[in-house]
Design a protein around this motif. Structure first.
Motif, short mmCIF file in Angstrom:
data_model
loop_
_atom_site.label_atom_id
_atom_site.label_comp_id
_atom_site.label_asym_id
_atom_site.label_seq_id
_atom_site.Cartn_x
_atom_site.Cartn_y
_atom_site.Cartn_z
N GLY A 67 0.81 -1.22 0.00
CA GLY A 67 0.00 0.00 0.00
C GLY A 67 0.84 1.27 0.00
N PRO A 68 0.17 2.43 -0.05
CA PRO A 68 -1.28 2.53 -0.03
C PRO A 68 -1.89 2.14 -1.37
N HIS A 69 -3.11 1.65 -1.32
CA HIS A 69 -3.84 1.32 -2.54
C HIS A 69 -4.80 2.44 -2.93
N ILE A 70 -5.23 3.21 -1.92
CA ILE A 70 -6.00 4.41 -2.23
C ILE A 70 -5.52 5.56 -1.35
N VAL A 71 -5.73 6.78 -1.85
CA VAL A 71 -5.45 8.00 -1.11
C VAL A 71 -6.74 8.82 -1.10
#
Length: 198
Positions: A67-71
């Motif tokens: 990760g991160p996989h999303i922000v």
């Protein structure tokens, strides 16, 4: 000032009315470069963003997170959830996080900073750990988003355990994942502004 403040207990927080979260109409999922550039244009109108990240959980000892996989970034009006699969979208997110002069406020950001440096190759400029602000104001332990919302708004911030441990690396996120992720960043920006007014 050495005044010590007490953080409300889980039992006390459970009795509070629910914090009003952002609904799906005020959350933008960003997974392509054109979407990211549009988000960049909208976000750059604000001097402070609520900030958080999510990573796919690890389940084994010594298992490294990718990760991160999303922000997640949020203003007081809208939140953007950036997926990092697309290289060009990821590059725009890196630009946003490295922008100086814009405060990125959130809770428990130590790991986020390290993971972003590793994955995106940038340092988060002007990052503000909200737990530090509470400590400076006399709260002894880490406040976290739930404690902060309880203290400042006398409300209960709901975090779904199922969403917390869900797979954030999926190419398609569920609506419950989007709402969960967006509201972590949204609550942070609301807390930031509330701290400025007391």
């Amino acid at each position: 000032m050495n005044t010590q403040h007490v953080t409300p207990s889980k039992e006390q927080i459970a009795l509070l009315p629910e914090f009003e979260r952002l609904g799906p109409s005020r959350i933008a999922l960003v997974s392509t470069a054109p979407q990211a550039l549009q988000a960049h244009a909208e976000l750059s109108r604000s001097a402070v963003w609520g900030f958080d990240t999510e990573s796919k959980p690890t389940f084994f000892k010594d298992q490294l997170s990718e990760g991160p996989h999303i922000v997640q970034l949020s203003t007081v009006d809208k939140a953007w959830v950036f997926q990092l699969h697309d290289f060009d979208c990821r590059a725009v997110v890196a630009q946003l996080l490295a922008l100086p002069g814009i405060t990125k406020a959130g809770f428990g950001l130590g790991d986020d900073r390290k993971r972003i440096q590793s994955k995106l190759g940038v340092d988060v400029a002007d990052m503000l750990e909200l737990n530090t602000v509470f400590r400076q104001r006399g709260y002894r332990k880490d406040m976290g988003v739930k404690g902060a919302v309880a203290v400042l708004f006398k409300q209960r911030f709901i975090k779904s355990k199922k969403a917390t441990t869900s797979n954030w690396a999926l190419p398609s996120l569920s609506q419950s994942q989007l709402v969960y992720a967006a509201n972590d960043a949204y609550a942070a920006i609301r807390v930031f502004h509330a701290l400025g007014s007391i």
